[in-house]
Design a protein around this motif. Structure first.
Motif, short mmCIF file in Angstrom:
data_model
loop_
_atom_site.label_atom_id
_atom_site.label_comp_id
_atom_site.label_asym_id
_atom_site.label_seq_id
_atom_site.Cartn_x
_atom_site.Cartn_y
_atom_site.Cartn_z
N SER A 19 -7.45 -2.36 5.43
CA SER A 19 -6.95 -3.68 5.80
C SER A 19 -5.69 -3.57 6.65
O SER A 19 -5.48 -4.35 7.59
CB SER A 19 -6.68 -4.51 4.55
OG SER A 19 -5.56 -4.03 3.82
N ASN B 3 -4.98 -7.14 -8.58
CA ASN B 3 -6.39 -7.22 -8.96
C ASN B 3 -7.15 -5.93 -8.69
O ASN B 3 -8.39 -5.93 -8.64
CB ASN B 3 -7.06 -8.39 -8.24
CG ASN B 3 -6.57 -9.73 -8.73
OD1 ASN B 3 -6.39 -9.94 -9.94
ND2 ASN B 3 -6.30 -10.66 -7.82
N LYS B 4 -6.40 -4.85 -8.50
CA LYS B 4 -6.96 -3.49 -8.42
C LYS B 4 -7.86 -3.27 -7.21
O LYS B 4 -8.89 -2.58 -7.29
CB LYS B 4 -7.73 -3.14 -9.70
CG LYS B 4 -6.98 -3.40 -11.00
CD LYS B 4 -5.72 -2.58 -11.11
CE LYS B 4 -5.01 -2.80 -12.44
NZ LYS B 4 -3.71 -2.07 -12.52
N MET B 5 -7.48 -3.82 -6.08
CA MET B 5 -8.20 -3.50 -4.85
C MET B 5 -8.12 -2.00 -4.61
O MET B 5 -7.09 -1.37 -4.86
CB MET B 5 -7.55 -4.25 -3.68
CG MET B 5 -8.26 -4.09 -2.34
SD MET B 5 -7.38 -5.02 -1.05
CE MET B 5 -8.54 -4.87 0.31
N SER B 6 -9.19 -1.41 -4.15
CA SER B 6 -9.19 0.05 -3.99
C SER B 6 -8.18 0.46 -2.93
O SER B 6 -7.91 -0.27 -1.97
CB SER B 6 -10.58 0.53 -3.57
OG SER B 6 -10.86 0.20 -2.22
N TYR C 202 0.83 -1.20 0.00
CA TYR C 202 0.00 0.00 0.00
C TYR C 202 0.87 1.26 0.00
O TYR C 202 0.63 2.19 -0.78
CB TYR C 202 -0.93 0.00 1.21
CG TYR C 202 -1.57 1.34 1.48
CD1 TYR C 202 -2.52 1.87 0.60
CD2 TYR C 202 -1.22 2.09 2.60
CE1 TYR C 202 -3.09 3.11 0.84
CE2 TYR C 202 -1.79 3.33 2.86
CZ TYR C 202 -2.72 3.83 1.97
OH TYR C 202 -3.28 5.07 2.20
N ASN D 23 -9.55 0.48 0.58
CA ASN D 23 -9.66 -0.85 1.19
C ASN D 23 -8.28 -1.38 1.60
O ASN D 23 -8.15 -2.07 2.62
CB ASN D 23 -10.34 -1.82 0.23
CG ASN D 23 -11.82 -1.59 0.13
OD1 ASN D 23 -12.42 -0.94 0.98
ND2 ASN D 23 -12.44 -2.12 -0.92
N GLU D 24 -7.26 -1.07 0.80
CA GLU D 24 -5.91 -1.47 1.19
C GLU D 24 -5.51 -0.78 2.50
O GLU D 24 -4.95 -1.41 3.40
CB GLU D 24 -4.91 -1.11 0.09
CG GLU D 24 -4.98 -2.01 -1.14
CD GLU D 24 -3.85 -1.75 -2.12
OE1 GLU D 24 -2.94 -0.94 -1.80
OE2 GLU D 24 -3.85 -2.37 -3.21
N LEU E 216 -3.73 -8.93 -4.28
CA LEU E 216 -4.88 -8.02 -4.18
C LEU E 216 -4.60 -6.71 -4.92
O LEU E 216 -5.50 -6.15 -5.57
CB LEU E 216 -5.19 -7.74 -2.71
CG LEU E 216 -5.73 -8.93 -1.90
CD1 LEU E 216 -5.83 -8.56 -0.42
CD2 LEU E 216 -7.09 -9.38 -2.43
N ASP E 217 -3.37 -6.22 -4.82
CA ASP E 217 -3.02 -4.99 -5.52
C ASP E 217 -3.06 -5.19 -7.03
O ASP E 217 -3.52 -4.31 -7.77
CB ASP E 217 -1.62 -4.53 -5.08
CG ASP E 217 -1.28 -3.14 -5.60
OD1 ASP E 217 -1.94 -2.17 -5.20
OD2 ASP E 217 -0.35 -3.03 -6.42
#
Length: 504
Positions: free
Chosen positions: A448, A438-441, A281, A444-445, A435-436
């Motif tokens: 988490s 796959n374009k996690m917002s 992140y 949200n990162e 997750l990054d």
């Protein structure tokens, strides 16, 4: 640490140095280096050996951190780095978990040197990808580095936690972490100097990658000059507790004994898991997404410099002998929880300002977003946030290492704990890299990270409050290793111990 003990009877001499009168074996390894305040111990002393390990990490993971700190491995987009690092941390998670077994069997010298080779090949693959499309080589390099890094960090953790005495573990962390992160600082200055006029978000040049490759290879070679762990003698004349004549079977058995004999260790696993979760992140979601090339390099330098500052503060604090170790451990846990709430709570105000979509390449091309430069009004705020994120990382890592070091002094046990730490840490990183990708917002990162860090400290509280002792007896540490008091203590200490027992 597969080396067997050699006999020392009749081969010792008395040396006078800043640590007083000490009995050590004869030979060049045990002659003091330097004078007065500039005495750095002797070649086979914990201080000198940890210094060498710090410079190996300065050259290898230190340069890797500088490269990763640019976001996307120095490239304008993070996709390739995401793929490589997913492979890296997937293999790192498996090898890292069992790293203690490998390190105990191979020895710290070979484990560190082999580890350095993986960093070199990783950087070579990034350079090659600038001139040809080689996804297979890139993924292989990432996976290989996972194997190599597992061994390197397993050996490093063993040395840093088991070589110093109980009252010096915080200081040794500070010393190691400061030198290690000087490497990341210098590594960040390389792309900063080469891209000083670049106010767009673009890939760094070939010269940057070549500089990293040369330095990483030098670090791998330097590791070969370490001495074996059984030759290390502490300032009080004692030796590192190892497994005598280890085999693959005894080490695998010891791994599971560490876990099943003390099952409460699993309560530390959430701290291990989350200890590198935030890197992705911070590096991709903040530095890589929002800043231009030269400012990313500057931010990277400040991030790693902040780690040096934090390490030299927190290390000595953890070793303050005025307070019992149990008191220091509880204060460290509570203080870390408060810092988490303050620093990561402040990060929410920054993250509210942008999204993954608003800072994408498409937004740059459409003219709706311009990467932030250090001349942009308002840059000071995120600069200090990123600096404090760097400080927080060093404080977190330092306290976790100190907690583990407070649970034992045996090189064998601490190698296994270091393996659990690096394995779970890397598993967490692998998940977050995926997750990054796959374009996690970004929000949200961020969330988490905040949730995992706070929650993991609550899980660790029973271990810190109930299992950390003020001291651990040598007899406890020797159990199951095949070693005796004569193997690890100088004759004077053994005689003093026996006289004390007789007086009782």
């Amino acid at each position: 640490m597969a080396e067997s003990k050699s006999a020392h009877v009749g081969t010792e001499s008395t040396y006078h140095d800043t640590d007083g009168e000490i009995t050590r074996p004869r030979g060049w390894m045990y002659k003091s280096i330097g004078l007065g305040k500039f005495n750095v111990g002797w070649y086979a002393s914990p201080k000198f050996q940890l210094g060498m390990v710090a410079f190996v990490c300065f050259m290898c993971p230190g340069m890797f951190n500088a490269l990763s700190g640019l976001g996307g491995g120095g490239k304008s987009t993070p996709e390739l780095a995401d793929d490589m690092n997913t492979a890296l941390y997937s293999t790192f998670a498996v090898v890292g978990f069992f790293a203690g077994t490998f390190v105990n069997r191979m020895g710290v010298r070979l484990a560190l040197s082999f580890g350095g080779i993986g960093y070199t090949i990783y950087s070579i693959s990034l350079l090659v990808s600038e001139h040809a499309t080689v996804p297979g080589f890139n993924i292989f390099a990432g996976a290989l580095l996972g194997v190599c890094a597992g061994l390197l960090w397993g050996a490093q953790g063993t040395i840093m936690m088991s070589y110093p005495g109980e009252q010096r573990k915080g200081r040794y962390f500070a010393w190691f972490w400061a030198i290690f992160n000087v490497g990341a600082c210098i590594g960040s200055l390389i792309p900063l100097g080469q891209n000083i006029n670049v106010k767009t978000n673009k890939t760094v040049g070939d010269g940057t990658y070549i500089a990293f490759i040369v330095l990483m290879f030098f670090g791998a070679c330097l590791a070969l000059f370490l001495c074996d762990a059984d030759k290390v003698v502490r300032p009080d004349g004692s030796r590192v507790i190892l497994m005598k004549n280890p085999s693959w079977w005894t080490e695998i058995k010891g791994l599971w004994q560490t876990l099943f004999a003390e099952p409460w260790i699993v309560l530390l696993f959430p701290m291990f898991w989350s200890s590198n979760w935030f890197y992705i992140y911070q590096q991709n979601g903040i530095n890589g997404a929002h800043f231009d090339t030269r400012t990313k390099a500057l931010n990277g330098f400040l991030y790693w410099f902040a780690q040096i500052v934090a390490a030299v503060i927190v290390g000595p604090l953890l070793d303050i002998e005025r307070f019992r170790r149990t008191v220091r451990a509880r204060a460290a846990l509570i203080g870390l929880f408060v810092l988490t709430v303050i620093i990561w709570g402040s990060g929410y105000a920054w993250q509210r300002k942008y999204t993954r979509e608003s800072t994408s390449e498409a937004a740059v091309k459409a003219g709706t977003f311009t990467p932030t430069d250090w001349t942009t009004p308002g840059y000071v705020g995120p600069m200090f946030l990123y600096f404090f994120y760097g400080m927080y990382d060093a404080i977190w890592q330092g306290i976790v290492y100190w907690f583990m070091g407070a649970l034992g002094n045996s090189g064998r046990k601490l190698a296994n704990l270091a393996g659990f730490y690096k394995g779970l840490q890397s598993a967490g990183s692998a998940v977050m890299w995926s997750l990054d990708k796959n374009k996690m917002s970004y929000m949200n990162e961020y969330a988490s990270n905040f949730g995992l860090l706070c929650g993991s400290l609550l899980f660790a509280a029973p271990v810190v409050f109930m299992k950390i002792k003020d001291t651990i007896s040598v007899e406890e540490e020797l159990e199951g290793t095949g070693e005796t008091l004569e193997d690890v203590l100088p004759p004077s200490a053994i005689e003093q111990k026996r006289m004390g027992e007789h007086n009782l």
